[in-house]
Design an enzyme around this catalytic site. Structure first.
Site, PDB file in Angstrom:
ATOM      1  N   ARG A 171       0.860  -1.191   0.000  1.00  0.00           N
ATOM      2  CA  ARG A 171       0.000   0.000   0.000  1.00  0.00           C
ATOM      3  C   ARG A 171       0.893   1.236   0.000  1.00  0.00           C
ATOM      4  O   ARG A 171       0.668   2.191  -0.714  1.00  0.00           O
ATOM      5  CB  ARG A 171      -0.930  -0.008   1.211  1.00  0.00           C
ATOM      6  CG  ARG A 171      -2.188  -0.864   1.036  1.00  0.00           C
ATOM      7  CD  ARG A 171      -1.876  -2.290   0.629  1.00  0.00           C
ATOM      8  NE  ARG A 171      -3.032  -3.130   0.441  1.00  0.00           N
ATOM      9  CZ  ARG A 171      -3.454  -4.029   1.325  1.00  0.00           C
ATOM     10  NH1 ARG A 171      -2.800  -4.231   2.461  1.00  0.00           N
ATOM     11  NH2 ARG A 171      -4.516  -4.770   1.081  1.00  0.00           N
ATOM     12  N   ASP A 336      -5.760 -14.935   2.121  1.00  0.00           N
ATOM     13  CA  ASP A 336      -6.889 -14.239   2.746  1.00  0.00           C
ATOM     14  C   ASP A 336      -7.735 -13.509   1.715  1.00  0.00           C
ATOM     15  O   ASP A 336      -7.280 -13.232   0.606  1.00  0.00           O
ATOM     16  CB  ASP A 336      -6.373 -13.218   3.769  1.00  0.00           C
ATOM     17  CG  ASP A 336      -5.467 -12.168   3.115  1.00  0.00           C
ATOM     18  OD1 ASP A 336      -4.644 -12.563   2.275  1.00  0.00           O
ATOM     19  OD2 ASP A 336      -5.598 -10.979   3.432  1.00  0.00           O
ATOM     20  N   GLU A 337      -8.940 -13.200   2.108  1.00  0.00           N
ATOM     21  CA  GLU A 337      -9.831 -12.285   1.390  1.00  0.00           C
ATOM     22  C   GLU A 337      -9.840 -12.536  -0.121  1.00  0.00           C
ATOM     23  O   GLU A 337      -9.539 -11.644  -0.906  1.00  0.00           O
ATOM     24  CB  GLU A 337      -9.421 -10.831   1.674  1.00  0.00           C
ATOM     25  CG  GLU A 337      -9.554 -10.459   3.135  1.00  0.00           C
ATOM     26  CD  GLU A 337      -9.180  -9.008   3.437  1.00  0.00           C
ATOM     27  OE1 GLU A 337      -9.824  -8.421   4.299  1.00  0.00           O
ATOM     28  OE2 GLU A 337      -8.233  -8.485   2.810  1.00  0.00           O
ATOM     29  N   TRP A 403      -5.942 -14.134  12.112  1.00  0.00           N
ATOM     30  CA  TRP A 403      -6.073 -12.665  12.157  1.00  0.00           C
ATOM     31  C   TRP A 403      -7.501 -12.220  12.448  1.00  0.00           C
ATOM     32  O   TRP A 403      -7.714 -11.187  13.047  1.00  0.00           O
ATOM     33  CB  TRP A 403      -5.544 -12.025  10.870  1.00  0.00           C
ATOM     34  CG  TRP A 403      -6.411 -12.191   9.639  1.00  0.00           C
ATOM     35  CD1 TRP A 403      -6.456 -13.265   8.811  1.00  0.00           C
ATOM     36  CD2 TRP A 403      -7.343 -11.239   9.121  1.00  0.00           C
ATOM     37  NE1 TRP A 403      -7.361 -13.043   7.801  1.00  0.00           N
ATOM     38  CE2 TRP A 403      -7.914 -11.802   7.968  1.00  0.00           C
ATOM     39  CE3 TRP A 403      -7.757  -9.955   9.511  1.00  0.00           C
ATOM     40  CZ2 TRP A 403      -8.888 -11.134   7.203  1.00  0.00           C
ATOM     41  CZ3 TRP A 403      -8.704  -9.297   8.756  1.00  0.00           C
ATOM     42  CH2 TRP A 403      -9.263  -9.888   7.613  1.00  0.00           C
ATOM     43  N   ASP A 430      -2.092  -0.803  12.724  1.00  0.00           N
ATOM     44  CA  ASP A 430      -2.651   0.289  11.907  1.00  0.00           C
ATOM     45  C   ASP A 430      -3.872   0.895  12.598  1.00  0.00           C
ATOM     46  O   ASP A 430      -4.463   1.836  12.083  1.00  0.00           O
ATOM     47  CB  ASP A 430      -3.008  -0.191  10.497  1.00  0.00           C
ATOM     48  CG  ASP A 430      -3.958  -1.378  10.483  1.00  0.00           C
ATOM     49  OD1 ASP A 430      -4.131  -2.039  11.532  1.00  0.00           O
ATOM     50  OD2 ASP A 430      -4.543  -1.659   9.411  1.00  0.00           O
ATOM     51  N   TRP A 477      -0.317  -2.893   8.559  1.00  0.00           N
ATOM     52  CA  TRP A 477      -0.858  -2.615   7.217  1.00  0.00           C
ATOM     53  C   TRP A 477      -0.744  -1.126   6.976  1.00  0.00           C
ATOM     54  O   TRP A 477      -0.990  -0.326   7.880  1.00  0.00           O
ATOM     55  CB  TRP A 477      -2.319  -3.077   7.141  1.00  0.00           C
ATOM     56  CG  TRP A 477      -2.462  -4.534   7.424  1.00  0.00           C
ATOM     57  CD1 TRP A 477      -2.886  -5.103   8.586  1.00  0.00           C
ATOM     58  CD2 TRP A 477      -2.155  -5.629   6.541  1.00  0.00           C
ATOM     59  NE1 TRP A 477      -2.862  -6.475   8.484  1.00  0.00           N
ATOM     60  CE2 TRP A 477      -2.422  -6.826   7.243  1.00  0.00           C
ATOM     61  CE3 TRP A 477      -1.669  -5.708   5.232  1.00  0.00           C
ATOM     62  CZ2 TRP A 477      -2.229  -8.088   6.688  1.00  0.00           C
ATOM     63  CZ3 TRP A 477      -1.482  -6.962   4.671  1.00  0.00           C
ATOM     64  CH2 TRP A 477      -1.773  -8.131   5.392  1.00  0.00           C
ATOM     65  N   THR A 478      -0.378  -0.739   5.755  1.00  0.00           N
ATOM     66  CA  THR A 478       0.064   0.646   5.576  1.00  0.00           C
ATOM     67  C   THR A 478      -0.831   1.488   4.670  1.00  0.00           C
ATOM     68  O   THR A 478      -0.372   2.467   4.087  1.00  0.00           O
ATOM     69  CB  THR A 478       1.511   0.661   5.038  1.00  0.00           C
ATOM     70  OG1 THR A 478       1.553  -0.060   3.797  1.00  0.00           O
ATOM     71  CG2 THR A 478       2.472   0.033   6.024  1.00  0.00           C
TER      72      THR A 478
END
Ligand SMILES: [Zn+2]
Length: 765
Positions: A171, A336-337, A403, A430, A477-478
């Site tokens: 990110r 994930d996701e 998570w 974050d 996470w950024t």
């Protein structure tokens, strides 16, 4: 900018002039973090000077590197270095010898003529040297060419073998030099895993020789969302953004980390979070067509095609290059996701499902992960994935990172799989780290204390499964972390709190003691030029009501080496502040606008906090018999951006308590509630209003809480002094898109236990 800089110099000079500046007297001796398992003070202090030799077996290059780090520390902080393996009256000896079955254990003994660090492995020697550095700095100064080191005997080892931090460089990108600096700080906290999130929708950050377009195209995006993802309308910065690590960069980071005793675990995301790769090589998506930039945050429907054999060849080629670059025994493949939207309509994916007799797309995902796991295993590595890899059945040797809470980890442990705990509510860095004055973050609130009070070991897990919980890691996470200063601000001090619970174990945890040791850790982070979050003076709310006119107000931040500056007239304490020395005696006959700030010896400071201090008489209750249970509400349909600006036609009804009525649409509406609340006794009530999107609260027609504007369910607090009985209340609320939530909680006299609120409205006759 220029004036700020000048001011900073003046501030440093003025603090230095107070003669307390960076004085070792402000620091506790033997302050080691994470706290050692056994520490016994002895009456055998050691005097270190430039003739002290560092002795070790010079056939072992790792020990020479470890000794080099110690010399670098001495050079940076005390401007001299020690000879190695030279005849001397005083020595620091590094001894590799089997002392126990605990892999990372070390012993550190400070005698009057020697300091001996003994360990099973180099990693233990590094931990021992880190503890020695902490014994020296910042509490000891160089005096007449000598550093006094108190006599001590330490036996130490970690509670968990996986003590990590994850960093998303997709990110936002963080250059190699910044990663190296983070690794230094991780080593200081005795962490041993760096999980490097190298690929995602928004950017592919690792050079792959066989597929150069991954970085030529996938490492760059043409625009990036600015502000919060929930903002309406969304705004974008149209500017090419991107960068990547060459394989030489990767080797350098891996080598550097290894020298510090840190394993670098690479993450290559699949089958979802693949937009950057699919922009470079669209042939591995389901429809094979051009894929647009992913310029915002969240989850894309564009994923790798699981029905295409060539997808697996492509990913295996990539993994082969990655595996060659990373000596880590673990390879993280994300997992994930992964939305199944494209798979549901893809002829290749559907054909594969028929061929393999798979009932649904979850099973197709499971097939995908199992196949990759087999490949990773064939290369002698272990696969790690996010907890979604449990869906449709877990691959044989896979390790699970839990998570979405702890549930996935518990399920995996019960199936005999190794687990790393990373529950988002506890260890996602974050999230916001305090209630007020924080830079924009994704959501949530995770304070150092909450991390410290958490345990990676789930209570409900039977003893026989506990061995499968290897440890935990913080995930960074950024999306909302655009640069290195901001990154370090989000990571520290929270990562240090996590390091202590992973090292020190739950029996010896003590948050007050940890907080007092942070005084010294902050000085060490300053020495590493880490831009950590400085705590502002505690226990000050933006608005505080007192029932007494004369009050005594303490200001603390828990950092003895820092200075608190304050003003009482709303002026900036960094310019006009007085130095806090004892509790403030205030007369609230006139309203007081208190501002305060913490300033560290380095000159860096916390956010400036503002607290409106008020003396108020309690509101009298309303006397009326004509009330019925429930609140009146007015429903406005339309797109609003503020709870204070509800306009247009509306419908009216009554609802039993403060809830969103069923008749409201999913998106775009406003509600105004009117009625009375009944409070059980005289006192100061704290109200907490949670809203997604925005809301405001009025009592007796006076604004008590503003939590207006777009948000993902954040809250705000306000206070009212109320006499027992009924009080008029009004709440305005609006909902734009996504989740909707409205909640009001109350507690009495700063007691955190909520009280039950009863709602009424005036009866029509
Ligand atoms: Zn497909």
């Amino acid at each position: 900018m220029k004036t700020n800089y000048l001011f900073l110099i003046l501030l440093i000079l003025s603090i230095a002039a107070c003669s307390t500046f960076e004085s070792p007297k402000l620091y506790q001796k033997l302050s080691i973090t994470p706290k050692p398992v056994e520490l016994e003070r002895t009456n055998t202090p050691f005097s270190l000077d430039k003739n002290t030799s560092i002795d070790f077996d010079d056939n072992i290059p790792e020990l020479a590197i470890a000794a080099g780090y110690f010399n670098k520390f001495l050079k940076d902080q005390y401007h001299f270095q020690l000879p190695v393996n030279k005849k001397s009256d005083t020595t620091i000896r590094l001894v590799l010898k089997k002392i126990s079955d605990k892999q990372e254990e070390y012993q550190l003994i400070v005698n009057s003529d020697s300091i001996v660090i003994t360990a099973n492995q180099t990693q233990g020697i590094l931990h021992g040297l880190e503890s020695l550095k902490q014994i020296i700095y910042p509490s000891q100064e160089l005096s007449n060419g000598k550093i006094e080191i108190p006599g001590v005997k330490i036996t130490d080892y970690p509670a968990y073998s996986w003590r990590g931090m994850h960093l998303d460089v997709c990110r936002h990108f963080f250059p190699k030099e910044e990663i190296l600096q983070l690794l230094d700080a991780m080593a200081a906290a005795k962490l041993n895993i760096f999980h490097w999130h190298l690929t995602d929708d928004q950017g592919w950050r690792i050079e792959i020789k066989k597929y150069p377009k991954l970085t030529q195209i996938g490492a760059f995006r043409d625009s990036t969302i600015i502000g919060h993802m929930a903002d309406n309308p969304k705004k974008y910065k149209v500017e090419r953004y991107g960068e990547y690590y060459t394989q030489e960069d990767i080797k350098e980071v891996v080598q550097y980390a290894g020298n510090l005793g840190i394993t670098v675990v690479p993450e290559i995301e699949m089958p979802g979070h693949a937009v950057a790769a699919l922009r470079a090589y669209p042939q591995y998506s389901c429809n094979g067509k051009h894929v647009d930039d992913f310029s915002e945050w969240g989850v894309s429907d564009d994923v790798y095609c699981a029905g295409n054999e060539k997808t697996f060849a492509f990913l295996q080629d990539i993994l082969s290059e990655v595996i060659d670059l990373f000596p880590s025994p673990y390879i993280h493949i994300g997992g994930d996701e992964c939305p199944k939207t494209k798979w549901k309509t893809c002829p290749k994916c559907q054909a594969k499902m028929r061929l393999l007799h798979l009932d649904n797309e979850m099973e197709l995902q499971s097939y995908f992960i199992k196949r990759i796991e087999k490949f990773v295993r064939s290369k002698g590595k272990r696969l790690v994935g996010w907890n979604e890899i449990l869906e449709g059945g877990l691959a044989e040797g896979a390790m699970v990172m839990s998570w979405q809470g702890e549930k996935g980890g518990i399920v995996a442990a019960k199936q005999g799989h190794d687990v790393i705990m990373t529950p988002n509510a506890k260890v996602y860095l974050d999230h916001y780290q305090s209630k007020y004055y924080e830079p924009l973050a994704i959501a949530g609130l995770t304070t150092p204390e909450e991390i410290y009070n958490w345990s990676p070991m789930p209570k409900e897990l039977d003893a026989k499964y506990k061995k499968f919980i290897l440890g935990a890691q913080a995930n960074v996470w950024t999306e909302y972390i655009p640069n290195n200063d901001h990154l370090e601000y989000m990571i520290f001090p929270r990562l240090i709190a996590l390091s202590e619970i992973l090292w020190t174990g739950k029996d010896r945890k003590d948050f007050a003691d940890f907080t007092s040791r942070m005084n010294e850790m902050y000085a060490r982070l300053d020495a590493m030029h880490i831009h950590y979050r400085i705590p502002y003076p505690e226990n000050l709310l933006p608005y505080k009501i007192f029932t007494k006119q004369k009050i005594e107000l303490p200001l603390t931040n828990g950092i003895p080496s820092s200075t608190i500056l304050y003003t009482l007239n709303g002026e900036n304490p960094l310019e006009k502040g007085e130095k806090y020395t004892k509790p403030l005696l205030l007369n609230l006959k006139q309203d007081v606008e208190l501002k305060a700030v913490s300033v560290m010896p380095s000159g860096r400071h916390s956010a400036v906090i503002t607290s409106s201090l008020r003396y108020r008489k309690p509101e009298k209750a309303i006397r009326t018999n004509h009330v019925k249970a429930g609140l009146t509400y007015h429903l406005y349909k339309g797109e609003f951006s503020s709870a204070e600006k509800l306009t247009g036609k509306h419908t009216t009804g009554v609802i039993e308590s403060l809830m969103i009525p069923k008749e409201t649409p999913e998106h775009f509406f406003g509600l105004q509630y009117e009625g009375l609340i009944e409070v059980p006794e005289d006192g100061m009530y704290q109200f907490r209003l949670t809203a997604d999107d925005g809301a405001t609260l009025y009592i007796h027609n006076k604004l008590v809480i503003t939590r207006d504007g777009f948000s993902y369910g954040s809250d705000a607090v306000g206070y009212a002094l109320l006499k027992k009985g009924l009080h008029p209340i009004r709440i305005n609320y609006f909902q734009a898109k996504y989740g909707k939530e409205l909640r009001l909680e109350a507690s009495l006299n700063e007691n955190q236990t909520p009280i039950l609120l009863h709602y009424f409205h005036k009866a029509q006759n």
